[in-house]
Design a protein around this motif. Sequence first.
Motif, PDB file in Angstrom:
ATOM      1  N   GLN A  41       0.824  -1.120   0.019  1.00  0.00           N
ATOM      2  CA  GLN A  41      -0.101   0.060  -0.111  1.00  0.00           C
ATOM      3  C   GLN A  41       0.956   1.299  -0.011  1.00  0.00           C
ATOM      4  OE1 GLN A  41      -2.736   0.503   3.382  1.00  0.00           O
ATOM      5  NE2 GLN A  41      -4.191   1.716   2.134  1.00  0.00           N
ATOM      6  N   CYS A  42       0.502   2.329  -0.968  1.00  0.00           N
ATOM      7  CA  CYS A  42       1.237   3.344  -1.040  1.00  0.00           C
ATOM      8  C   CYS A  42       0.999   4.259   0.208  1.00  0.00           C
ATOM      9  CB  CYS A  42       0.959   4.305  -2.203  1.00  0.00           C
ATOM     10  SG  CYS A  42       1.760   5.746  -2.348  1.00  0.00           S
ATOM     11  N   ILE A  43       2.047   4.709   1.141  1.00  0.00           N
ATOM     12  CA  ILE A  43       1.900   5.444   2.181  1.00  0.00           C
ATOM     13  C   ILE A  43       1.320   6.952   1.778  1.00  0.00           C
ATOM     14  CG2 ILE A  43       3.505   4.319   3.306  1.00  0.00           C
ATOM     15  CD1 ILE A  43       5.207   6.716   3.277  1.00  0.00           C
ATOM     16  N   ASP A  74       1.954   5.802  -9.396  1.00  0.00           N
ATOM     17  CA  ASP A  74       1.143   7.302  -9.585  1.00  0.00           C
ATOM     18  C   ASP A  74       1.818   8.389  -8.802  1.00  0.00           C
ATOM     19  OD1 ASP A  74      -0.773   5.844 -10.992  1.00  0.00           O
ATOM     20  OD2 ASP A  74      -2.280   5.781  -9.322  1.00  0.00           O
ATOM     21  N   CYS A  75       2.321   8.018  -7.728  1.00  0.00           N
ATOM     22  CA  CYS A  75       3.092   8.800  -6.961  1.00  0.00           C
ATOM     23  C   CYS A  75       4.492   9.228  -7.072  1.00  0.00           C
ATOM     24  CB  CYS A  75       2.897   8.485  -5.231  1.00  0.00           C
ATOM     25  SG  CYS A  75       1.061   8.675  -4.814  1.00  0.00           S
ATOM     26  N   GLY A  76       5.163   8.140  -7.831  1.00  0.00           N
ATOM     27  CA  GLY A  76       6.560   8.291  -8.181  1.00  0.00           C
ATOM     28  C   GLY A  76       7.657   7.861  -7.028  1.00  0.00           C
ATOM     29  N   ALA A 122       9.780   8.956  -5.145  1.00  0.00           N
ATOM     30  CA  ALA A 122      10.037   9.902  -4.248  1.00  0.00           C
ATOM     31  C   ALA A 122       8.788   9.951  -3.346  1.00  0.00           C
ATOM     32  CB  ALA A 122      10.421  11.180  -4.894  1.00  0.00           C
ATOM     33  N   ASP A 123       7.805   9.861  -3.545  1.00  0.00           N
ATOM     34  CA  ASP A 123       6.593   9.960  -2.640  1.00  0.00           C
ATOM     35  C   ASP A 123       5.835   8.562  -2.561  1.00  0.00           C
ATOM     36  OD1 ASP A 123       7.232  12.757  -1.918  1.00  0.00           O
ATOM     37  OD2 ASP A 123       6.165  13.455  -3.898  1.00  0.00           O
ATOM     38  N   GLY A 124       5.870   7.932  -3.417  1.00  0.00           N
ATOM     39  CA  GLY A 124       4.990   6.556  -3.572  1.00  0.00           C
ATOM     40  C   GLY A 124       5.861   5.282  -2.953  1.00  0.00           C
ATOM     41  N   ILE A 125       6.418   5.463  -1.839  1.00  0.00           N
ATOM     42  CA  ILE A 125       7.109   4.357  -0.750  1.00  0.00           C
ATOM     43  C   ILE A 125       5.769   3.502  -0.397  1.00  0.00           C
ATOM     44  CG2 ILE A 125       8.475   3.922   1.165  1.00  0.00           C
ATOM     45  CD1 ILE A 125       9.670   5.693  -0.900  1.00  0.00           C
ATOM     46  N   LEU A 126       6.040   2.351  -0.447  1.00  0.00           N
ATOM     47  CA  LEU A 126       5.202   1.221  -0.264  1.00  0.00           C
ATOM     48  C   LEU A 126       5.157   0.451   1.216  1.00  0.00           C
ATOM     49  CD1 LEU A 126       4.735  -0.686  -3.411  1.00  0.00           C
ATOM     50  CD2 LEU A 126       3.368   1.367  -2.768  1.00  0.00           C
ATOM     51  N   ASP A 127       4.065   0.304   1.981  1.00  0.00           N
ATOM     52  CA  ASP A 127       4.042  -0.484   3.138  1.00  0.00           C
ATOM     53  C   ASP A 127       3.542  -1.984   2.752  1.00  0.00           C
ATOM     54  OD1 ASP A 127       4.843   0.495   5.412  1.00  0.00           O
ATOM     55  OD2 ASP A 127       3.103   1.687   5.456  1.00  0.00           O
ATOM     56  N   VAL A 128       4.010  -2.872   3.375  1.00  0.00           N
ATOM     57  CA  VAL A 128       3.610  -4.376   3.204  1.00  0.00           C
ATOM     58  C   VAL A 128       2.660  -4.316   4.123  1.00  0.00           C
ATOM     59  CG1 VAL A 128       4.209  -6.956   3.560  1.00  0.00           C
ATOM     60  CG2 VAL A 128       5.888  -5.286   2.732  1.00  0.00           C
ATOM     61  N   ILE A 129       1.342  -4.777   3.894  1.00  0.00           N
ATOM     62  CA  ILE A 129       0.080  -4.820   4.550  1.00  0.00           C
ATOM     63  C   ILE A 129      -0.175  -6.513   5.134  1.00  0.00           C
ATOM     64  CG2 ILE A 129      -2.319  -4.450   5.104  1.00  0.00           C
ATOM     65  CD1 ILE A 129      -0.448  -1.765   4.766  1.00  0.00           C
ATOM     66  N   TYR A 130      -0.265  -6.818   6.154  1.00  0.00           N
ATOM     67  CA  TYR A 130      -0.323  -8.228   6.658  1.00  0.00           C
ATOM     68  C   TYR A 130      -2.054  -8.537   6.840  1.00  0.00           C
ATOM     69  CZ  TYR A 130       4.677  -8.525   6.884  1.00  0.00           C
ATOM     70  OH  TYR A 130       6.151  -8.368   6.554  1.00  0.00           O
ATOM     71  N   ASP A 131      -2.246  -9.872   6.612  1.00  0.00           N
ATOM     72  CA  ASP A 131      -3.407 -10.200   7.273  1.00  0.00           C
ATOM     73  C   ASP A 131      -3.439 -10.571   8.635  1.00  0.00           C
ATOM     74  OD1 ASP A 131      -5.955 -11.815   8.018  1.00  0.00           O
ATOM     75  OD2 ASP A 131      -5.899 -12.713   5.893  1.00  0.00           O
ATOM     76  N   TYR A 132      -3.642  -9.661   9.608  1.00  0.00           N
ATOM     77  CA  TYR A 132      -3.441  -9.780  11.052  1.00  0.00           C
ATOM     78  C   TYR A 132      -4.373 -10.919  11.561  1.00  0.00           C
ATOM     79  CZ  TYR A 132      -0.731  -5.851  10.394  1.00  0.00           C
ATOM     80  OH  TYR A 132       0.489  -4.961  10.178  1.00  0.00           O
ATOM     81  N   ASN A 191      18.360  -1.113  -2.311  1.00  0.00           N
ATOM     82  CA  ASN A 191      18.062   0.161  -1.883  1.00  0.00           C
ATOM     83  C   ASN A 191      16.915   0.272  -0.779  1.00  0.00           C
ATOM     84  OD1 ASN A 191      20.305   1.640  -2.763  1.00  0.00           O
ATOM     85  ND2 ASN A 191      19.362   1.745  -4.673  1.00  0.00           N
ATOM     86  N   ALA A 192      17.101   0.543   0.430  1.00  0.00           N
ATOM     87  CA  ALA A 192      16.042   0.472   1.450  1.00  0.00           C
ATOM     88  C   ALA A 192      14.888   1.074   1.469  1.00  0.00           C
ATOM     89  CB  ALA A 192      16.590   0.473   3.040  1.00  0.00           C
ATOM     90  N   ALA A 193      14.934   2.196   0.810  1.00  0.00           N
ATOM     91  CA  ALA A 193      13.761   3.103   0.551  1.00  0.00           C
ATOM     92  C   ALA A 193      13.066   2.676  -0.641  1.00  0.00           C
ATOM     93  CB  ALA A 193      14.125   4.741   0.796  1.00  0.00           C
ATOM     94  N   ILE A 194      13.494   2.239  -1.409  1.00  0.00           N
ATOM     95  CA  ILE A 194      12.915   2.000  -2.780  1.00  0.00           C
ATOM     96  C   ILE A 194      12.284   0.592  -2.635  1.00  0.00           C
ATOM     97  CG2 ILE A 194      13.085   1.237  -5.305  1.00  0.00           C
ATOM     98  CD1 ILE A 194      13.421   4.275  -4.534  1.00  0.00           C
ATOM     99  N   ASN A 195      13.026  -0.377  -2.091  1.00  0.00           N
ATOM    100  CA  ASN A 195      12.376  -1.729  -1.788  1.00  0.00           C
ATOM    101  C   ASN A 195      11.332  -1.788  -0.525  1.00  0.00           C
ATOM    102  OD1 ASN A 195      12.133  -4.646  -1.191  1.00  0.00           O
ATOM    103  ND2 ASN A 195      13.775  -5.151  -2.513  1.00  0.00           N
ATOM    104  N   PRO A 196      10.211  -2.128  -0.507  1.00  0.00           N
ATOM    105  CA  PRO A 196       9.502  -2.145   0.551  1.00  0.00           C
ATOM    106  C   PRO A 196       9.696  -3.348   1.547  1.00  0.00           C
ATOM    107  CG  PRO A 196       8.376  -2.842  -1.397  1.00  0.00           C
ATOM    108  CD  PRO A 196       9.416  -2.302  -1.973  1.00  0.00           C
ATOM    109  N   TYR A 197      10.268  -4.395   1.063  1.00  0.00           N
ATOM    110  CA  TYR A 197      10.597  -5.615   1.744  1.00  0.00           C
ATOM    111  C   TYR A 197      11.508  -5.161   2.790  1.00  0.00           C
ATOM    112  CZ  TYR A 197       7.509  -7.507  -1.491  1.00  0.00           C
ATOM    113  OH  TYR A 197       6.486  -7.814  -2.374  1.00  0.00           O
TER     114      TYR A 197
END
Length: 417
Positions: A8-10, A27-29, A31-41, A207-213
């Motif tokens: 999910q885009c933050i 959509d955000c590029g 620089a701004d379109g950093i992704l989060d990993v969303i889990y099935d809690y 690269n840590a900020a680019i790769n959401p994992y």
Amino acid sequence: MKNVKHLQCINCGKTYPAEPGVYTCPDCGPADGILDVIYDYDYIAKNYSKDYFANNKNYSIWRYEPFLPVQPDGPKPTLRVGWSPLYRTKALAEAIGLENLYMKDDGQNPTASLKDRASAIAVAKAAEEKAPIIACSSTGNAASSLAGNAASIGIKTCIFVPGRAPQGKVAQLRIFGANVISVQGSYEDAFKLSAAAIERYGWYNRNAAINPYLVEGKKTVTLEICEQMNWQVPDWIVFSVGDGCTIAGAWKGYVDLYKAGFIDRLPKVAGVQAEGCAPLTKAFHSGKKFEPTEENTIADSIAVGVPRNAEKALRAVRESKGTFINVSDEEILAAMRLLGNTSGIFGEPAGVAGLAGLKKLVANGTIGKHETVVCAVTGNGLKDVNNAIKAAGEPIKVKPDLDELFSVLEGIPGLVS
């Protein structure tokens, strides 16, 4: 991966499948379109419990597979990453005015820094995708951690470091067989060149900020802390901050545990930057977006003038009702001495910046003496021995002469009775 819902885009909130090649929101590029990993809690809560961890004998980050975005039976690097010691440091606590202080010594990871956690995930994901080469830019620790973990399963690496990277870290890279590009400029220059090469040649991007994992790997530090404290949550966690990925991961570890029902409250987060490179501290206190800054500090691992994970880092501290604070290079050197003298832990400058900031936060009353605090040491002091000597001083030199020796020893206060 049954435990992962999506990415999910933050920034805009749009979701994407957790599939190979998906790094940032188009959509955000980047620089701004950093992704989060969303889990099935709900899935995690239904299938895993504290008893699962109590009976798990795998004392590495892979014990936390229920909270990680990896294939359960997928390939993984063979180095033992994680389960670093958590010490209750009473003498250090007294020295800075706290009753309950714990130090997490992540310098005991295989390549001697917390960055091994992120790199282990990167290598696992690259192996899942059968990527032949992994690349990144780094001030040093991310580079050596990637090179070591990749070497453990025979994946080649190409790594870009700024020219000021300490020789101890560059030596690690070369020993691990990495192709090292020393960019005669800033970390930002190294990042731009690495990004261009990765895009041109299709290498796996560590690269840590680019790769959401990669944030997911870093969050294992607080998963461990929580388990090592018998699932009790401290009042504060304190981390040094460079590009923001580590502190973002530290916060996410607690959030994931909270959402899965393993804990019933969350800690406050304190981020510490060096005065000579503090874009996130300024952004936090001004309420504005960060502005690029120069990289003038001995703490090379947090000398990031253009942090790529700024929003995740700022969000972590704001959501936790925590704070940011800056420390001088002199305060960092003093913290290296204090940590070593009172606990026997050897931290590099960036690794002890958190402790230097904690000392100031206790002194100014932000953190109360009765509060329980966990502070991370993110890298081992052998990474940067030149600054260690600067902090501790040169040894006493004598000629091979007994009279001179006894004269010197008897002049050292408290040594000879």
